[in-house]
Scaffold this motif. Sequence first.
Motif, mmCIF file in Angstrom:
data_model
loop_
_atom_site.group_PDB
_atom_site.id
_atom_site.type_symbol
_atom_site.label_atom_id
_atom_site.label_comp_id
_atom_site.label_asym_id
_atom_site.label_seq_id
_atom_site.Cartn_x
_atom_site.Cartn_y
_atom_site.Cartn_z
ATOM 1 N N VAL A 162 0.933 -0.972 0.145
ATOM 2 C CA VAL A 162 0.353 0.068 -0.250
ATOM 3 C C VAL A 162 0.603 1.265 -0.059
ATOM 4 C CG1 VAL A 162 -1.364 0.802 1.117
ATOM 5 C CG2 VAL A 162 -1.868 -1.443 1.118
ATOM 6 N N GLY A 163 1.397 1.839 1.008
ATOM 7 C CA GLY A 163 2.637 2.144 0.780
ATOM 8 C C GLY A 163 3.381 2.999 -0.516
ATOM 9 N N ASN A 164 3.979 1.317 -1.432
ATOM 10 C CA ASN A 164 4.527 0.951 -1.871
ATOM 11 C C ASN A 164 4.238 1.920 -3.061
ATOM 12 O OD1 ASN A 164 7.278 1.063 -1.635
ATOM 13 N ND2 ASN A 164 6.660 -0.900 -1.436
ATOM 14 N N LEU A 165 3.084 2.092 -3.202
ATOM 15 C CA LEU A 165 1.416 2.386 -4.291
ATOM 16 C C LEU A 165 1.568 3.603 -4.384
ATOM 17 C CD1 LEU A 165 -1.022 -0.957 -4.657
ATOM 18 C CD2 LEU A 165 1.242 -0.496 -6.073
ATOM 19 N N VAL A 166 1.226 4.101 -3.583
ATOM 20 C CA VAL A 166 1.347 5.526 -3.120
ATOM 21 C C VAL A 166 2.153 6.205 -3.431
ATOM 22 C CG1 VAL A 166 0.523 7.411 -1.773
ATOM 23 C CG2 VAL A 166 -0.167 5.508 -0.700
ATOM 24 N N ALA A 167 3.141 6.139 -3.375
ATOM 25 C CA ALA A 167 4.657 6.526 -3.667
ATOM 26 C C ALA A 167 5.171 6.385 -4.965
ATOM 27 C CB ALA A 167 5.471 6.005 -2.729
ATOM 28 N N MET A 168 4.331 5.692 -5.822
ATOM 29 C CA MET A 168 4.773 5.139 -7.182
ATOM 30 C C MET A 168 3.373 6.440 -7.669
ATOM 31 S SD MET A 168 4.726 1.074 -7.907
ATOM 32 C CE MET A 168 4.278 1.417 -9.981
ATOM 33 N N ALA A 169 2.665 6.377 -7.228
ATOM 34 C CA ALA A 169 1.513 7.135 -7.950
ATOM 35 C C ALA A 169 1.866 8.802 -7.740
ATOM 36 C CB ALA A 169 0.153 7.897 -6.829
ATOM 37 N N VAL A 170 2.978 9.359 -6.680
ATOM 38 C CA VAL A 170 3.313 9.981 -6.251
ATOM 39 C C VAL A 170 4.058 10.478 -7.242
ATOM 40 C CG1 VAL A 170 4.787 11.740 -4.780
ATOM 41 C CG2 VAL A 170 2.210 10.604 -4.255
ATOM 42 N N LEU A 171 5.111 10.001 -7.871
ATOM 43 C CA LEU A 171 6.052 10.266 -8.950
ATOM 44 C C LEU A 171 5.748 9.660 -9.849
ATOM 45 C CD1 LEU A 171 9.098 7.696 -7.064
ATOM 46 C CD2 LEU A 171 8.951 10.227 -7.218
ATOM 47 N N PHE A 172 4.648 8.930 -10.541
ATOM 48 C CA PHE A 172 4.413 8.879 -11.649
ATOM 49 C C PHE A 172 4.469 9.569 -12.982
ATOM 50 C CE2 PHE A 172 1.518 7.334 -15.585
ATOM 51 C CZ PHE A 172 1.736 6.344 -15.709
ATOM 52 N N GLY A 173 3.741 10.949 -12.199
ATOM 53 C CA GLY A 173 3.869 12.006 -13.308
ATOM 54 C C GLY A 173 4.604 12.327 -14.042
ATOM 55 N N GLY A 174 5.854 11.985 -12.946
ATOM 56 C CA GLY A 174 7.519 12.880 -13.334
ATOM 57 C C GLY A 174 8.215 12.129 -13.898
ATOM 58 N N ARG A 175 7.716 10.432 -14.249
ATOM 59 C CA ARG A 175 8.824 9.544 -14.610
ATOM 60 C C ARG A 175 9.707 9.760 -16.132
ATOM 61 N NH1 ARG A 175 4.289 8.774 -16.621
ATOM 62 N NH2 ARG A 175 3.931 7.361 -18.809
ATOM 63 N N ARG A 176 9.295 10.511 -17.015
ATOM 64 C CA ARG A 176 9.677 10.783 -17.649
ATOM 65 C C ARG A 176 10.961 12.235 -17.692
ATOM 66 N NH1 ARG A 176 7.860 7.132 -21.906
ATOM 67 N NH2 ARG A 176 5.973 6.311 -21.038
ATOM 68 N N SER A 177 10.854 12.473 -17.338
ATOM 69 C CA SER A 177 11.304 14.304 -16.491
ATOM 70 C C SER A 177 12.965 13.944 -16.484
ATOM 71 C CB SER A 177 10.977 14.855 -14.784
ATOM 72 O OG SER A 177 11.421 16.214 -15.025
ATOM 73 N N ASN A 178 13.715 13.123 -16.010
ATOM 74 C CA ASN A 178 14.896 12.981 -16.231
ATOM 75 C C ASN A 178 15.838 11.532 -15.728
ATOM 76 O OD1 ASN A 178 15.342 13.923 -13.355
ATOM 77 N ND2 ASN A 178 14.968 15.154 -13.409
ATOM 78 N N LEU A 179 16.574 11.082 -15.548
ATOM 79 C CA LEU A 179 16.914 10.088 -15.342
ATOM 80 C C LEU A 179 17.110 9.793 -13.897
ATOM 81 C CD1 LEU A 179 20.359 9.419 -17.249
ATOM 82 C CD2 LEU A 179 18.321 7.830 -16.921
ATOM 83 N N ASN A 180 16.686 10.778 -13.509
ATOM 84 C CA ASN A 180 16.645 11.211 -11.224
ATOM 85 C C ASN A 180 15.677 10.658 -10.732
ATOM 86 O OD1 ASN A 180 17.732 11.731 -8.775
ATOM 87 N ND2 ASN A 180 17.103 13.097 -9.074
ATOM 88 N N LEU A 181 14.601 11.096 -11.127
ATOM 89 C CA LEU A 181 13.009 10.584 -11.639
ATOM 90 C C LEU A 181 12.142 9.247 -11.733
ATOM 91 C CD1 LEU A 181 10.948 13.971 -11.441
ATOM 92 C CD2 LEU A 181 10.814 12.448 -9.998
ATOM 93 N N ARG A 182 13.385 8.717 -12.551
ATOM 94 C CA ARG A 182 13.336 7.570 -13.658
ATOM 95 C C ARG A 182 13.789 6.671 -12.514
ATOM 96 N NH1 ARG A 182 15.647 6.525 -18.943
ATOM 97 N NH2 ARG A 182 15.476 4.794 -18.453
ATOM 98 N N ALA A 183 15.281 7.288 -11.428
ATOM 99 C CA ALA A 183 15.861 6.152 -10.617
ATOM 100 C C ALA A 183 14.576 5.820 -9.611
ATOM 101 C CB ALA A 183 17.039 6.355 -10.599
ATOM 102 N N ALA A 184 14.044 7.464 -9.120
ATOM 103 C CA ALA A 184 13.457 6.608 -8.098
ATOM 104 C C ALA A 184 12.566 6.297 -8.085
ATOM 105 C CB ALA A 184 12.890 8.379 -7.647
#
Length: 323
Positions: free
Chosen positions: A146-168
Amino acid sequence: MAHDDGRDRGRAEDGHDHGPGHSHARPGTDRWRIATAFGITAALFFVQLVGALWTGSLALLLDTAHVLTDAGGLLLALVAAQLTLRPPSARRTWGWQRAEIVAAALQAGVLLAVGLFVLVEGVRRFLEPHPVASAEMLVFGVLGLVGNLVAMAVLFGGRRSNLNLRAAMLEVLNDALGSVAVIVAAVVITLTGWMQADAVVALLIGALIVPRTIRLLVESLSVLMESVPPGLDVDEVRGHILELPHVVEVHDLHASRISSDLPVLTAHVVLEEEYFYSGGSAEALGRIQRCVAEHFPVSVQHSTIQLEPADHDEPEVCAPRDS
């Protein structure tokens, strides 16, 4: 005659803003996403640590170690995102854009080490199974998912922004998969009593971590080694420039990336003597800059083009001054 569209002043002849601080990323949004994901992941670490010690599960313990490295990686990513906001200076003319790549490479290196450890320890536990509290293991696995799904939802919109966010995003995704695997192992142990399921899941977590982190590490190192951006063919670029009017030769053509979303290109372009000396350089520069910015899959907005006449001789290397 050298022209650089990465100057601090004004706009280049092709009408694009190419200052060194220019970036296509959204740093404020990126920082918010990473900071939120870090808070969630840090809380998950303490919850899963309690669960791992309580249940004695190797899969849950290794997933907890993975969460710890993820929390450290997200903190590193947050620091890198903050550094990229710093403006260029006389010492660092591109600012801290490269911090994104360094952070991604470090995260990948840590994740790779954890993945290899998981594989070795999983084999050992498979041969020497230990009893685990499967019911409690299931509860903590669900909490982690559950915690990971919430974190993924937060990061999902910026996943294509740069390698730093892709790594996260990759780290949190691996955590989510690890939590699913822990849940499956807990169910199998509860229903069948087969304790090796814990070790099998640990091996599965390692198998999920290693290939993805290798790809991320390779891409990060590719940027640090100033390799040509993926999708850009320098021979095609050279050929296209040679087809432009009054261009005689193209040499010293180099393309690389400062960060994942900032490709750069430099080239020496030789023009016909009569055209060069008659004042056609500005027109030729505009054509070349539009060419590299618009005609290829990778749009190079930062290009440094040195224009030379056909009778131009390379300067001799100056002897060093006596100290």
